[in-house]
Write a protein that holds these residues in place. Sequence first.
Motif, PDB file in Angstrom:
ATOM      1  N   ILE A   1       0.841  -1.194   0.000  1.00  0.00           N
ATOM      2  CA  ILE A   1       0.000   0.000   0.000  1.00  0.00           C
ATOM      3  C   ILE A   1       0.878   1.246   0.000  1.00  0.00           C
ATOM      4  CG2 ILE A   1      -1.982  -1.071   1.157  1.00  0.00           C
ATOM      5  CD1 ILE A   1      -1.021   0.176   3.770  1.00  0.00           C
ATOM      6  N   ASP A   2       0.303   2.345  -0.441  1.00  0.00           N
ATOM      7  CA  ASP A   2       0.979   3.648  -0.422  1.00  0.00           C
ATOM      8  C   ASP A   2       0.022   4.655   0.179  1.00  0.00           C
ATOM      9  OD1 ASP A   2       1.648   6.416  -1.476  1.00  0.00           O
ATOM     10  OD2 ASP A   2       3.413   5.302  -2.153  1.00  0.00           O
ATOM     11  N   ARG A   3       0.384   5.217   1.302  1.00  0.00           N
ATOM     12  CA  ARG A   3      -0.431   6.231   1.967  1.00  0.00           C
ATOM     13  C   ARG A   3       0.441   7.456   2.234  1.00  0.00           C
ATOM     14  NH1 ARG A   3      -4.644   2.772   4.438  1.00  0.00           N
ATOM     15  NH2 ARG A   3      -5.087   1.365   2.698  1.00  0.00           N
ATOM     16  N   GLY A   4       0.037   8.587   1.696  1.00  0.00           N
ATOM     17  CA  GLY A   4       0.805   9.817   1.906  1.00  0.00           C
ATOM     18  C   GLY A   4       2.196   9.758   1.328  1.00  0.00           C
ATOM     19  N   GLY A   5       2.383   8.963   0.269  1.00  0.00           N
ATOM     20  CA  GLY A   5       3.696   8.851  -0.352  1.00  0.00           C
ATOM     21  C   GLY A   5       4.636   7.899   0.348  1.00  0.00           C
ATOM     22  N   ILE A   6       4.172   7.225   1.367  1.00  0.00           N
ATOM     23  CA  ILE A   6       4.984   6.261   2.102  1.00  0.00           C
ATOM     24  C   ILE A   6       4.527   4.854   1.729  1.00  0.00           C
ATOM     25  CG2 ILE A   6       5.722   5.453   4.367  1.00  0.00           C
ATOM     26  CD1 ILE A   6       6.666   8.284   3.638  1.00  0.00           C
ATOM     27  N   SER A   7       5.433   4.065   1.195  1.00  0.00           N
ATOM     28  CA  SER A   7       5.108   2.704   0.788  1.00  0.00           C
ATOM     29  C   SER A   7       5.364   1.734   1.933  1.00  0.00           C
ATOM     30  CB  SER A   7       5.951   2.296  -0.430  1.00  0.00           C
ATOM     31  OG  SER A   7       5.637   3.116  -1.541  1.00  0.00           O
ATOM     32  N   THR A   8       4.410   0.875   2.179  1.00  0.00           N
ATOM     33  CA  THR A   8       4.552  -0.155   3.205  1.00  0.00           C
ATOM     34  C   THR A   8       3.662  -1.319   2.796  1.00  0.00           C
ATOM     35  OG1 THR A   8       4.370  -0.606   5.593  1.00  0.00           O
ATOM     36  CG2 THR A   8       2.723   0.842   4.631  1.00  0.00           C
ATOM     37  N   GLN A   9       3.481  -2.286   3.679  1.00  0.00           N
ATOM     38  CA  GLN A   9       2.573  -3.385   3.375  1.00  0.00           C
ATOM     39  C   GLN A   9       1.801  -3.763   4.622  1.00  0.00           C
ATOM     40  OE1 GLN A   9       5.031  -6.624   1.964  1.00  0.00           O
ATOM     41  NE2 GLN A   9       5.222  -7.501   4.005  1.00  0.00           N
ATOM     42  N   VAL A  10       0.667  -4.410   4.411  1.00  0.00           N
ATOM     43  CA  VAL A  10      -0.224  -4.760   5.510  1.00  0.00           C
ATOM     44  C   VAL A  10       0.392  -5.904   6.316  1.00  0.00           C
ATOM     45  CG1 VAL A  10      -2.523  -5.598   6.118  1.00  0.00           C
ATOM     46  CG2 VAL A  10      -2.236  -4.007   4.207  1.00  0.00           C
ATOM     47  N   SER A  11       0.504  -5.702   7.619  1.00  0.00           N
ATOM     48  CA  SER A  11       1.067  -6.733   8.488  1.00  0.00           C
ATOM     49  C   SER A  11       0.239  -6.887   9.759  1.00  0.00           C
ATOM     50  CB  SER A  11       2.510  -6.385   8.858  1.00  0.00           C
ATOM     51  OG  SER A  11       2.579  -5.127   9.510  1.00  0.00           O
ATOM     52  N   GLU A  12      -0.951  -6.335   9.751  1.00  0.00           N
ATOM     53  CA  GLU A  12      -1.879  -6.423  10.876  1.00  0.00           C
ATOM     54  C   GLU A  12      -3.280  -6.349  10.291  1.00  0.00           C
ATOM     55  OE1 GLU A  12      -3.665  -7.223  13.353  1.00  0.00           O
ATOM     56  OE2 GLU A  12      -1.987  -6.908  14.677  1.00  0.00           O
ATOM     57  N   TYR A  13      -4.289  -6.716  11.072  1.00  0.00           N
ATOM     58  CA  TYR A  13      -5.648  -6.677  10.553  1.00  0.00           C
ATOM     59  C   TYR A  13      -5.961  -5.292  10.012  1.00  0.00           C
ATOM     60  CZ  TYR A  13      -5.841 -10.747  13.648  1.00  0.00           C
ATOM     61  OH  TYR A  13      -5.589 -11.926  14.296  1.00  0.00           O
ATOM     62  N   SER A  14      -6.600  -5.252   8.867  1.00  0.00           N
ATOM     63  CA  SER A  14      -6.908  -3.974   8.237  1.00  0.00           C
ATOM     64  C   SER A  14      -8.271  -4.029   7.567  1.00  0.00           C
ATOM     65  CB  SER A  14      -5.848  -3.624   7.186  1.00  0.00           C
ATOM     66  OG  SER A  14      -6.208  -2.436   6.496  1.00  0.00           O
ATOM     67  N   LEU A  15      -9.018  -2.954   7.727  1.00  0.00           N
ATOM     68  CA  LEU A  15     -10.277  -2.763   7.019  1.00  0.00           C
ATOM     69  C   LEU A  15     -10.088  -1.799   5.852  1.00  0.00           C
ATOM     70  CD1 LEU A  15     -13.267  -3.605   7.162  1.00  0.00           C
ATOM     71  CD2 LEU A  15     -13.656  -1.711   8.742  1.00  0.00           C
ATOM     72  N   SER A  16      -9.061  -0.949   5.947  1.00  0.00           N
ATOM     73  CA  SER A  16      -8.845   0.053   4.903  1.00  0.00           C
ATOM     74  C   SER A  16      -8.156  -0.535   3.676  1.00  0.00           C
ATOM     75  CB  SER A  16      -8.015   1.221   5.450  1.00  0.00           C
ATOM     76  OG  SER A  16      -6.693   0.816   5.759  1.00  0.00           O
ATOM     77  N   ALA A  17      -7.505  -1.681   3.822  1.00  0.00           N
ATOM     78  CA  ALA A  17      -6.842  -2.353   2.702  1.00  0.00           C
ATOM     79  C   ALA A  17      -7.689  -3.552   2.274  1.00  0.00           C
ATOM     80  CB  ALA A  17      -5.442  -2.805   3.100  1.00  0.00           C
ATOM     81  N   VAL A  18      -8.035  -3.610   1.007  1.00  0.00           N
ATOM     82  CA  VAL A  18      -8.935  -4.643   0.487  1.00  0.00           C
ATOM     83  C   VAL A  18      -8.138  -5.853   0.012  1.00  0.00           C
ATOM     84  CG1 VAL A  18     -10.673  -5.189  -1.251  1.00  0.00           C
ATOM     85  CG2 VAL A  18     -10.665  -2.936  -0.143  1.00  0.00           C
TER      86      VAL A  18
END
Length: 772
Positions: free
Chosen positions: A437-454
């Motif tokens: 994912i990229d939020r605010g120009g910062i790239s990372t990846q999902v490593s915890e429960y998330s509702l905002s990432a599909v």
Amino acid sequence: MKRLLGLCLIGYFLCMPCLLPAQDRLPLGSHPPALAFDHFPNRLFAFVWRNWNLIGVEKMASLLDCESWQVRDVAQAMGLQEAKPLYASYQKQLYITLLRRNWHLLPYDQLMEVTGMSENEMEFALKEDDFLFHKFGRLKPKVDRLRYSLPSASEWERAAAIYAAVDAHLTGPLPEDPRFSFIDQLAKTESIGPQMDRTDPDKTGLRFIYSYFGVFGDPLLDPESDPFPDGLLQKLAERGVNGVWLHVVLNQLAPEGEIFPEFGDQSDIRLKNLQKIARRAQKYGISIYLYINEPRAMPARFFASRPEMAGISKQGLTTLCTSNEQVRDWISHSLTHVFEQVPELGGVFTITASENLTNCASHGGREACPRCSKRSYADIIAEVNQVIAEGIHRANPDARVIAWDWGWHGHGPALDVIEKLPTDVALMSVSEWGLPIDRGGISTQVSEYSLSAVGPGPRAITHWAAAKMRGLETVAKVQFNNSWELSALPWLPVMDLVARHAANLAGTRLDGYMLSWTLGSYPSPNLEIARKFSQNPNSTVEQVLDELAWERYGRQAVPLIRESWTAFSEAFREFPYHQQVVYLAPQQYGPSNLLYLKPTGYAASMVGFPYDDLGSWSGPYPEEVLVSQFEKVALGWKKGLNLFQQALRIPGGGTQKAQLAEDLILAKAAYLHFLSVAQQGRFILLRKQWRTNPNPFVYRQLRKLLEMEIHSAVELHALAQADSRIGFEASNQYYYLPQDLLEKVINCEYLLGELVKQAEGKLGEHGGAMGQ
């Protein structure tokens, strides 16, 4: 990071004699000086404010070594109204809330008085109850015993100022939904309502979930603490749920035996109560699943007479080594006993690499075990699952055994473990993990429960494919109601995100879903989305959401509701997602989190105390980016609120209009949580400037932010008064109470006064003018 559920009372551990004094037995950590809450006249006033109507006047007086009338005088001076405690029926749901609000006010001995816990219970709760001491920062603030002393004239004057400040911000008496009243509401069965959807898991797939208000402690030994009353079961069944899960500790359910005579105390009572719940759940087409996280590590003294069973040691506990045949035999036959005694059980899901120390590979330290060091990681993990499956299927061949890949190889690829799993288990994987994912120009990846990432993400897709190649069933772990991105509300109206995730999973040929961890278990409209896709996997997102909006709010409201759901979803996709942010930032507490003009020096702790630690809140995001992203979330959410409110103005009434008004409360509360995180972060950024380079602009902005936080606290107070679900999550209990939001008003009013004083010193005559 999955959290260990509940106060799982290991009978052997609790029955050990108290050999050490409390100050040596209870953890202290670095033991720094406690925070002083200067917005109160002194610690006595803070204690009375935070515990008023929670523990009773007489109990407070006893703790303070004074008379009840003296406590009442302190309360009345601040404007607190006399009333009976509101929480008498739910004390077991309140002790974490009580500990948290008194953590900086009282020493351990008085904390035990407040909660009614013994030293053993306090010690065990801090160590084992969802890693509570870790949530509290792995430290106990240093504070002397609190005793009553007659307040001075100036302290009475400050108390009167608190009364006046709060009174000025409250326009009148508010309707109150007493805390925990949602339990009574959910427990009621409904004679009139939608036709119950008793889904057959063999035809539509497994859909299992936790209790929204699962009681901590030992519910199977305390039948009054029923996590699944009939009304809740009925409501879950209506939304397509066909399974619910309970956390258990195997040595509490296993029978007494020669190998471990310490285990099994009152296991027959627990099993009988478990059977009652299971039989009652069956009336609603629901099966009970047990969470198996075994074998539990034990204190070193447990192995004095059985050293051959000891595995690796960590933080005072030692594993029961599963490379030992007697240990494996105990696990297997204990589960056989459980499923023979309660044949109504649907099955189990396992976690074999959790934060909780279990097998010698569970924390990656098998090299320290003389037996497991000679075996591969995959062999050990797969064997534990095999032993569990063998024991269960010996009693009930049809019971499901679901092996969760949580923690395997540090959440990395675990194809070697999947290759060795027995074919009579299913593989479960968290759907969204690994998503870039990229939020605010910062790239990372999902490593915890998330509702905002599909989801689904690459890890789950790869693991499911490997499992299917071996003929294993596959299960997705999802969060459709909420996540640690905001868990203080029962569900979030980000329906587009939920529907897209459900639609994506509908095309993967999965055999089931675990719909929640301890958070996110409310019988909500979000679960209706999952039900609709389970009934018709070929549905489109538009069809499902249009249908849901019509059913819930009426035909005329559909266009506006759909627009608002899209706005909420788009706003939530701006959430600055990272494991550190979801655990450490103050979104769970919103406006109730206090502000400080001077840095506290305390580090934020996992969903426990955010403090003012903006650096830790931010994780990989620059602090300015974190604040800006929360501002984007709040701005976009406001757009959705405006559309939702327009729908409320459509002519008409009835139950659908009432439902819309009720759901609007939750949507507004979410907005205030996101907005407050942005405001708090902006305040801390400006505080740095104020301390290093004070100027009139920064001064005015600080004042404005304090006034905005007061407004947010007052707004959320009104919403929380009206809805007892706000601020609650099962494993953390109430993050905040309405009284805490009023304390935030007191806190900000005090800081406004202090800021004027600082301005007069730093800015000279300009400070006095700006303070007017």
